[in-house]
Scaffold this active site. Structure first.
Site, short mmCIF file in Angstrom:
data_model
loop_
_atom_site.label_atom_id
_atom_site.label_comp_id
_atom_site.label_asym_id
_atom_site.label_seq_id
_atom_site.Cartn_x
_atom_site.Cartn_y
_atom_site.Cartn_z
N LYS A 275 70.59 24.63 -63.96
CA LYS A 275 71.21 24.08 -65.17
C LYS A 275 72.58 23.43 -64.95
O LYS A 275 73.03 22.64 -65.79
CB LYS A 275 71.39 25.22 -66.21
CG LYS A 275 70.10 25.68 -66.82
CD LYS A 275 69.56 24.67 -67.80
CE LYS A 275 68.11 24.88 -68.09
NZ LYS A 275 67.25 23.73 -67.94
N TYR B 4 63.57 25.34 -69.31
CA TYR B 4 63.69 24.72 -67.98
C TYR B 4 63.73 23.21 -68.10
O TYR B 4 64.58 22.55 -67.49
CB TYR B 4 62.53 25.18 -67.08
CG TYR B 4 62.82 25.00 -65.61
CD1 TYR B 4 62.86 23.73 -65.04
CD2 TYR B 4 63.06 26.10 -64.77
CE1 TYR B 4 63.14 23.55 -63.69
CE2 TYR B 4 63.33 25.92 -63.42
CZ TYR B 4 63.38 24.65 -62.89
OH TYR B 4 63.66 24.47 -61.56
N TYR C 72 59.54 29.78 -57.05
CA TYR C 72 60.56 30.81 -57.24
C TYR C 72 59.91 32.15 -56.91
O TYR C 72 58.93 32.54 -57.57
CB TYR C 72 61.03 30.85 -58.70
CG TYR C 72 61.93 29.71 -59.11
CD1 TYR C 72 61.41 28.47 -59.47
CD2 TYR C 72 63.32 29.89 -59.19
CE1 TYR C 72 62.24 27.43 -59.87
CE2 TYR C 72 64.16 28.85 -59.59
CZ TYR C 72 63.61 27.63 -59.92
OH TYR C 72 64.44 26.61 -60.31
N HIS D 277 58.04 16.43 -61.48
CA HIS D 277 57.27 17.67 -61.38
C HIS D 277 56.88 18.16 -62.77
O HIS D 277 57.74 18.32 -63.63
CB HIS D 277 58.09 18.76 -60.70
CG HIS D 277 58.21 18.59 -59.21
ND1 HIS D 277 58.67 19.57 -58.37
CD2 HIS D 277 57.91 17.53 -58.42
CE1 HIS D 277 58.65 19.13 -57.12
NE2 HIS D 277 58.20 17.89 -57.13
N PRO E 96 72.70 29.55 -60.13
CA PRO E 96 71.83 28.37 -59.98
C PRO E 96 70.36 28.57 -60.34
O PRO E 96 69.65 27.57 -60.50
CB PRO E 96 71.98 28.00 -58.49
CG PRO E 96 72.53 29.20 -57.82
CD PRO E 96 73.30 29.95 -58.85
#
Ligand code: FAD
Ligand code: DHB
Length: 392
Positions: free
Chosen positions: A296, A384, A200, A72, A292
């Protein structure tokens, strides 16, 4: 015969450490409380950072990951009913791979067993002795029989609830902790993803996340009260809530399907310092937990053991303990970066029960800034996709 390294726990940290040590010519024994099928089926994390994928490639574990994992190049942030894309490839120059933690665990177990590795499943009563000496010992029972393992190094890779951290004498460790007033209800569903990349969502009814495992299976999460009773959430209620929180202007509703796994995960930030005592070295969730949001946990566990494997090799093969002594300091720099990022993502995207309208406006402002400023979006993207891992 003493074994050079005794490893407690066959999660991502313990198994990868055993694999890395084997490649360096160092043998180890892994002691795991659960059965092989239990650890291979436990549904948990799903996102691999770019440096984690590089590490797995380097050590010969990338084949299935590249065949079956989903690469992704970004994620979506959803608020006020609109989706905004954060382009990792453009902003940070790399991507993430969606590949379930239990698939990583299966690959690691297969590699260890193919190389004749010693993993003992379903052991009980693990206790650590003589950590202050040069010859620590692990006692345990297997099939009801007492057993004992003498080693030079013990790696505590047994997760947050394991025995290793508790074996360190009182007063040695400093713990830093934050609990969050919510949990995540997670489902795995036989339903094709409704978006090519993760979503998200910040919604007035609470956070939601749309993720996936394959072109046929999705993984979705909902913010729920802490210690939520899962029986309050029949599948139809879960799908209705996901549809509401993930609704996006101009996009079709989520594709629904049978729920094949369901669970509630508490949210916590936790770090102990130092991550070592005598000949015991803690790695992964045994030493630190992140909420979460930001994915990570598993990545940090694998970064720790990369550093630890290099330090152990230097000690056992070159007789130098400098890297072992520096282990905790080396890892904690990365750990605290991930702690901050996970706390920040969590704070920006969840509804806090005591939040007032001012707090809500602050969160919305932070979200708008994150998706509209290239500098802010780059900060999210580079954290990220993951910062480079230190180690040999
Ligand atoms: P673990 O995977 O916990 O492995 C530790 C192993 O030690 C286990 O196999 C355990 O059975 C074994 N063990 C424990 N005690 C003993 C003992 N006394 N003797 C022998 N063996 C023992 N992270 C994300 O990024 N995204 C997520 O969605 C996500 N979901 C999660 C859901 C749950 C329910 C949990 C608990 C964690 C989740 N995480 C998630 C975090 C992520 O899965 C962990 O960070 C990761 O598993 C850490 O790997 P580890 O090897 O350090 O520990
Ligand atoms: C997943 C879990 C996470 O915690 C996250 O931030 C993204 C994805 C997952 O399980 O797919």
């Amino acid at each position: 015969m003493p074994v050079p390294v005794g490893i407690i726990g066959a999660g991502p940290a313990g198994l990868l450490l055993s694999h890395l040590l084997h490649r360096a010519g160092i043998e180890s024994v892994v002691l795991e409380a659960r059965s092989r099928s239990y650890v291979e089926q436990r549904v948990r994390a799903g996102v691999l950072e770019h440096p984690t994928v590089q590490l797995l490639d380097e050590v010969g574990l990338g084949d299935r990951l590249h065949r079956e994992g989903l690469r992704h190049g970004g994620i979506h942030l959803l608020f006020d009913g609109q989706r905004h894309h954060i382009d990792f490839t453009e902003l940070a120059g790399s991507a993430i791979t969606v590949y379930g933690q239990q698939e990583v665990v299966k690959d690691l177990i297969a590699a260890r067993l193919a190389a004749g590795g010693d993993i003992r499943f379903e052991v009980a009563d693990v206790e650590l002795h003589g950590l202050d000496t040069g010859r620590p010992r692990i006692s345990f029972t297997q099939d009801g029989q007492p057993e004992s393992l003498e080693c030079q190094i013990v790696a505590g890779c047994d997760g947050f609830h394991g025995v290793s951290r508790r074996s360190i004498p009182a007063g040695v460790l400093t713990a830093f902790e934050r609990e969050y007033p919510f949990a995540w209800l997670g489902i795995l569903a036989e339903a094709p993803p409704s978006s090519p990349e993760l979503i998200y969502a910040y919604h007035e009814r609470g956070f939601a996340l749309h993720s996936m495992r394959s072109p046929r299976v999705t993984r979705n999460y909902l913010q729920v009260p802490p210690d939520e009773d899962i029986s309050l959430w029949p599948d139809t209620r879960i799908w209705d809530e996901l549809q509401t929180r993930l609704a996006t202007a101009g996009e079709p509703a989520l594709t629904e399907g049978p729920v094949i796994d369901k669970g509630v995960t508490p949210m916590r930030s936790f770090v102990v310092e130092p991550m070592q005592h005598g000949r015991l070295f803690l790695a992964g969730d045994a030493a630190h937990i992140v909420p979460p949001t930001g994915a990570k946990g598993m990545n940090l566990a694998m970064a720790d053991v990369r550093v630890l494997a290099g330090a152990i090799a230097r000690f056992l093969q070159d007789g130098q303990d400098d890297l072992l002594r520096a282990y905790s300091d080396t890892c904690l720099r990365r750990v605290w970066r991930a702690e901050h990022f996970s706390w920040w993502m969590t704070s920006m995207l969840h509804c806090f029960p005591d939040a007032d309208p001012f707090q809500h406006q602050l969160q919305l402002s932070q979200l708008r800034y994150t998706v509209s400023s290239r500098a802010a979006a780059t900060t999210l993207a580079e954290n990220y996709v993951g910062l480079p891992i230190e180690g040999r």
